[in-house]
Design a protein around this motif. Structure first.
Motif, PDB file in Angstrom:
ATOM      1  N   LEU A   1      57.017  43.923  33.575  1.00 58.01           N
ATOM      2  CA  LEU A   1      57.411  43.028  34.666  1.00 58.01           C
ATOM      3  C   LEU A   1      57.843  43.791  35.925  1.00 58.01           C
ATOM      4  N   PRO A   2      58.618  44.897  35.818  1.00 56.85           N
ATOM      5  CA  PRO A   2      59.006  45.641  37.029  1.00 56.85           C
ATOM      6  C   PRO A   2      57.816  46.253  37.782  1.00 56.85           C
ATOM      7  N   SER A   3      56.672  46.394  37.098  1.00 53.66           N
ATOM      8  CA  SER A   3      55.488  46.979  37.736  1.00 53.66           C
ATOM      9  C   SER A   3      54.626  45.944  38.439  1.00 53.66           C
ATOM     10  N   MET A   4      54.947  44.676  38.256  1.00 54.64           N
ATOM     11  CA  MET A   4      54.105  43.607  38.811  1.00 54.64           C
ATOM     12  C   MET A   4      53.986  43.707  40.333  1.00 54.64           C
ATOM     13  N   SER A   5      55.099  43.978  41.015  1.00 57.38           N
ATOM     14  CA  SER A   5      55.063  44.067  42.476  1.00 57.38           C
ATOM     15  C   SER A   5      54.176  45.221  42.935  1.00 57.38           C
ATOM     16  N   LEU A   6      54.276  46.359  42.258  1.00 60.93           N
ATOM     17  CA  LEU A   6      53.440  47.510  42.598  1.00 60.93           C
ATOM     18  C   LEU A   6      51.965  47.173  42.434  1.00 60.93           C
ATOM     19  N   HIS A   7      51.622  46.507  41.348  1.00 58.93           N
ATOM     20  CA  HIS A   7      50.229  46.170  41.088  1.00 58.93           C
ATOM     21  C   HIS A   7      49.704  45.169  42.124  1.00 58.93           C
ATOM     22  N   LEU A   8      50.546  44.236  42.518  1.00 59.02           N
ATOM     23  CA  LEU A   8      50.130  43.278  43.556  1.00 59.02           C
ATOM     24  C   LEU A   8      49.885  43.997  44.887  1.00 59.02           C
ATOM     25  N   LEU A   9      50.727  44.956  45.220  1.00 57.94           N
ATOM     26  CA  LEU A   9      50.541  45.729  46.462  1.00 57.94           C
ATOM     27  C   LEU A   9      49.262  46.553  46.397  1.00 57.94           C
ATOM     28  N   LEU A  10      48.939  47.055  45.220  1.00 53.57           N
ATOM     29  CA  LEU A  10      47.700  47.813  45.061  1.00 53.57           C
ATOM     30  C   LEU A  10      46.472  46.915  45.248  1.00 53.57           C
ATOM     31  N   TYR A  11      46.529  45.730  44.649  1.00 52.54           N
ATOM     32  CA  TYR A  11      45.431  44.775  44.845  1.00 52.54           C
ATOM     33  C   TYR A  11      45.246  44.492  46.337  1.00 52.54           C
ATOM     34  N   ARG A  12      46.339  44.274  47.022  1.00 52.33           N
ATOM     35  CA  ARG A  12      46.271  43.958  48.450  1.00 52.33           C
ATOM     36  C   ARG A  12      45.716  45.131  49.251  1.00 52.33           C
ATOM     37  N   ALA A  13      46.167  46.346  48.918  1.00 52.03           N
ATOM     38  CA  ALA A  13      45.699  47.537  49.636  1.00 52.03           C
ATOM     39  C   ALA A  13      44.195  47.736  49.464  1.00 52.03           C
ATOM     40  N   LEU A  14      43.688  47.358  48.288  1.00 45.80           N
ATOM     41  CA  LEU A  14      42.252  47.516  48.020  1.00 45.80           C
ATOM     42  C   LEU A  14      41.436  46.312  48.497  1.00 45.80           C
ATOM     43  N   GLY A  15      42.129  45.292  48.996  1.00 46.20           N
ATOM     44  CA  GLY A  15      41.436  44.119  49.529  1.00 46.20           C
ATOM     45  C   GLY A  15      40.928  43.185  48.459  1.00 46.20           C
ATOM     46  N   TRP A  16      41.583  43.167  47.309  1.00 51.46           N
ATOM     47  CA  TRP A  16      41.137  42.345  46.181  1.00 51.46           C
ATOM     48  C   TRP A  16      42.096  41.182  45.931  1.00 51.46           C
ATOM     49  N   SER A  17      41.558  40.103  45.374  1.00 52.40           N
ATOM     50  CA  SER A  17      42.417  38.990  44.962  1.00 52.40           C
ATOM     51  C   SER A  17      43.103  39.361  43.650  1.00 52.40           C
ATOM     52  N   THR A  18      44.286  38.850  43.451  1.00 53.00           N
ATOM     53  CA  THR A  18      45.072  39.228  42.277  1.00 53.00           C
ATOM     54  C   THR A  18      44.820  38.278  41.100  1.00 53.00           C
ATOM     55  N   PRO A  19      44.922  38.800  39.882  1.00 58.27           N
ATOM     56  CA  PRO A  19      44.831  37.920  38.708  1.00 58.27           C
ATOM     57  C   PRO A  19      46.134  37.147  38.547  1.00 58.27           C
ATOM     58  N   ILE A  20      46.164  36.249  37.590  1.00 63.34           N
ATOM     59  CA  ILE A  20      47.379  35.515  37.264  1.00 63.34           C
ATOM     60  C   ILE A  20      48.114  36.310  36.173  1.00 63.34           C
ATOM     61  N   PHE A  21      49.434  36.416  36.326  1.00 60.81           N
ATOM     62  CA  PHE A  21      50.213  37.237  35.400  1.00 60.81           C
ATOM     63  C   PHE A  21      51.052  36.382  34.442  1.00 60.81           C
ATOM     64  N   ALA A  22      51.256  36.926  33.239  1.00 59.90           N
ATOM     65  CA  ALA A  22      52.177  36.334  32.264  1.00 59.90           C
ATOM     66  C   ALA A  22      52.819  37.484  31.494  1.00 59.90           C
ATOM     67  N   HIS A  23      54.149  37.560  31.538  1.00 54.48           N
ATOM     68  CA  HIS A  23      54.867  38.634  30.858  1.00 54.48           C
ATOM     69  C   HIS A  23      55.629  38.067  29.659  1.00 54.48           C
ATOM     70  N   LEU A  24      55.244  38.525  28.486  1.00 48.95           N
ATOM     71  CA  LEU A  24      55.749  37.968  27.229  1.00 48.95           C
ATOM     72  C   LEU A  24      57.143  38.481  26.902  1.00 48.95           C
ATOM     73  N   PRO A  25      57.962  37.658  26.249  1.00 54.43           N
ATOM     74  CA  PRO A  25      59.332  38.077  25.905  1.00 54.43           C
ATOM     75  C   PRO A  25      59.338  39.194  24.863  1.00 54.43           C
ATOM     76  N   LEU A  26      60.390  39.970  24.861  1.00 52.25           N
ATOM     77  CA  LEU A  26      60.540  41.041  23.887  1.00 52.25           C
ATOM     78  C   LEU A  26      60.803  40.466  22.495  1.00 52.25           C
ATOM     79  N   ILE A  27      60.390  41.209  21.469  1.00 53.56           N
ATOM     80  CA  ILE A  27      60.757  40.860  20.095  1.00 53.56           C
ATOM     81  C   ILE A  27      61.946  41.740  19.736  1.00 53.56           C
ATOM     82  N   LEU A  28      63.071  41.108  19.435  1.00 52.32           N
ATOM     83  CA  LEU A  28      64.328  41.828  19.224  1.00 52.32           C
ATOM     84  C   LEU A  28      64.635  42.014  17.743  1.00 52.32           C
ATOM     85  N   ARG A  29      65.346  43.071  17.452  1.00 53.59           N
ATOM     86  CA  ARG A  29      65.802  43.316  16.083  1.00 53.59           C
ATOM     87  C   ARG A  29      66.914  42.340  15.729  1.00 53.59           C
ATOM     88  N   ASN A  30      66.907  41.886  14.500  1.00 54.84           N
ATOM     89  CA  ASN A  30      67.886  40.887  14.077  1.00 54.84           C
ATOM     90  C   ASN A  30      69.295  41.461  13.938  1.00 54.84           C
TER      91      ASN A  30
END
Length: 510
Positions: free
Chosen positions: A223-252
């Motif tokens: 998730l923290p990398s999402m902004s960087l990836h969006l800026l890269l898409y923009r710099a390359l002149g490409w449309s961005t995909p749709i994102f979904a970031h799944l929750p962590l699986i935690l130890r009981n």
């Protein structure tokens, strides 16, 4: 068309989090009649571990969520290995250089270490960003001639993304909704490493675009990398995909997320298949080797962070595809519970009685024992509620076929005295005189014994027949094994007790 990808790195075995990411990608693709692609992100050669790639393929096959295209499957966007796409990444990094979106950075490790130490001493955290980059050793501070001389001198460099400050990025995630990031808080990430290889951020963005990925479904750690990836898409002149970031699986146990880094220290399985640790040769069993059905494993995994609403918990893969949606994926981390995993396996076990019977027949044939299917079915009916895995069938049913191999240690030593021996002898004779040896008749006869003796004698008979105080209804065991075999087993226990009594007697004498 919906196109999603699962892009693991061959740096060890997949764990629950990784295979769940693959599953959710698969379910989403199939629901929308799209394509599920497998891409191997193998640019980090230092962390590469042998057999990781074959482990990935075998896991997806066992879970019955095989890709439509990708590494090992072919497709129109070959190669599906990042290590073979270096020329593609260099082509696009040159485009970014031409547009001025990236720059050369010649800072040595020693120089950066010195800066970090300076900031630390001032109580600050060093970040290679717009505030400081004009004071560092990079092409932003050089003339074209100086840069030319630097590059042709053989100096080591990396290429960084030039973040424009003062922007407010409004992003959207299918699970978390609106996310706002200010570019002032971002650092100039490295896109090309000093060895000429692309970093994950550059390779990932380029590959997703060229492979026409429409939805990027990945773990929360990205998730923290999402902004960087969006800026890269923009710099390359490409449309961005749709994102979904799944929750962590935690130890009981409350000790953070599950991780393959501490897989050897956990007391519950997190790997789908068995893994042999390369350095130590330690064998770590997976769900498959522990006896879980792939359908049960996938069903459990699907509900580890998502639910369709309602009380229904058992879903076929076809049903999971039909009901799956990101609207009902949890935002917060989810706790893994091994008891729940076992419960899922039990639900599927109940539907696989023919497989259980086949397993039981093989166990018996190895001992040259043969029984009619009707008898085996009765045994299975009696013990199926006691088992969670096929391999447990023998442990819970052996006494219907053979005498106990051993007796439970503690109880055996409690009953090793003459009183028990004579009690068993008396009631063995009593048992042998019962004409109708059915569970119903035996139950009625035993009710006539006084309560004090009845309790102890039933314990002793169970112990003789089973070797333990556990097992099915005693009277049903009597009926199933028959009078002759029941008495023979009681005799065996009496012999063991007598041997122990006399052995102890001689020990005392000497």
């Amino acid at each position: 068309m919906v196109r999603v990808r699962f892009a693991p790195s061959p740096t060890g075995p997949l764990h629950l989090g990784g295979i769940r990411t693959a599953l959710y990608n698969y379910l989403f693709a199939k629901k929308h009649k799209g394509k599920f692609i497998l891409r191997i992100e193998d640019t980090d050669k230092k962390r590469w571990i042998p057999h990781s790639e074959s482990y990935i393929f075998e896991t997806l096959k066992w879970c019955q969520i095989e890709p439509d295209e990708g590494a090992g499957y072919g497709g129109d966007y070959y190669p599906y290995y990042q290590s073979k796409r270096g020329d593609i990444y260099r082509f696009y990094i040159n485009k970014l250089l031409d547009k001025g979106h990236v720059y050369y950075a010649f800072d040595t490790d020693q120089e950066l270490h010195k800066k970090r130490k300076e900031y630390h001493n001032m109580g600050l955290t060093f970040s290679y960003n717009y505030k400081i980059r004009m004071h560092l050793n990079n092409s932003l501070n050089m003339t074209k001639k100086q840069l030319y001389m630097k590059l042709h001198s053989g100096s080591s460099y990396v290429i960084r993304l030039k973040i424009t400050p003062g922007e407010k990025l409004n992003m959207h995630d299918m699970i978390r909704g609106k996310i706002v990031v200010y570019t002032d808080n971002l650092d100039d990430k490295i896109l090309l490493k000093s060895n000429g290889g692309a970093t994950y951020h550059l390779a990932n963005t380029i590959d997703d675009h060229l492979m026409k990925i429409t939805h990027v479904i990945r773990g929360e750690e990205w998730l923290p990398s999402m902004s960087l990836h969006l800026l890269l898409y923009r710099a390359l002149g490409w449309s961005t995909p749709i994102f979904a970031h799944l929750p962590l699986i935690l130890r009981n146990d409350g000790k953070g997320k599950i991780s393959k880094r501490n897989v050897e220290k956990l007391d519950f399985p997190i790997l789908p298949l068995q893994w042999k640790v390369p350095d130590t040769k330690t064998i770590i069993p997976g769900y498959r080797e522990l006896g879980y059905f792939p359908e049960a494993f996938v069903n459990m995994l699907a509900l580890l962070g998502w639910n369709p609403g309602g009380n229904k918990e058992i879903f076929s893969l076809k049903e999971l595809i039909h009901f799956f949606s990101f609207e009902r994926v949890h935002k917060s981390g989810v706790y893994f519970n091994i008891k729940k995993a076992n419960w899922f396996n039990k639900q599927y076990l109940n539907k696989k009685q023919e497989e259980i019977l086949s397993y039981l027949q093989i166990k018996l044939q190895k001992r040259f024992l043969f029984y009619e299917k009707n008898y085996l079915s009765k045994v299975l009916h009696l013990i199926i509620d006691r088992i969670y895995f096929i391999h447990e069938i023998w442990k819970h049913s052996f006494y219907f076929f053979i005498s106990p191999i051993y007796y439970e240690y503690n109880f055996f030593h409690q009953i090793c005295h003459k009183k028990t021996f004579y009690l068993l002898e008396h009631y063995k004779i009593f048992l042998s005189k019962i004409p109708i040896f059915t569970s119903l008749h035996l139950r009625l006869i035993f009710k006539k014994i006084d309560k004090a003796n009845r309790r102890i004698i039933m314990q002793l008979f169970r112990f003789a027949l089973v070797g333990d105080l556990k097992g099915c209804d005693l009277f049903i065991i009597f009926e199933m094994v028959g009078k002759e075999e029941s008495i023979r087993r009681i005799d065996n226990l009496m012999k063991k007790i007598r041997k122990k009594i006399f052995h102890g007697f001689f020990e005392k004498r000497t």
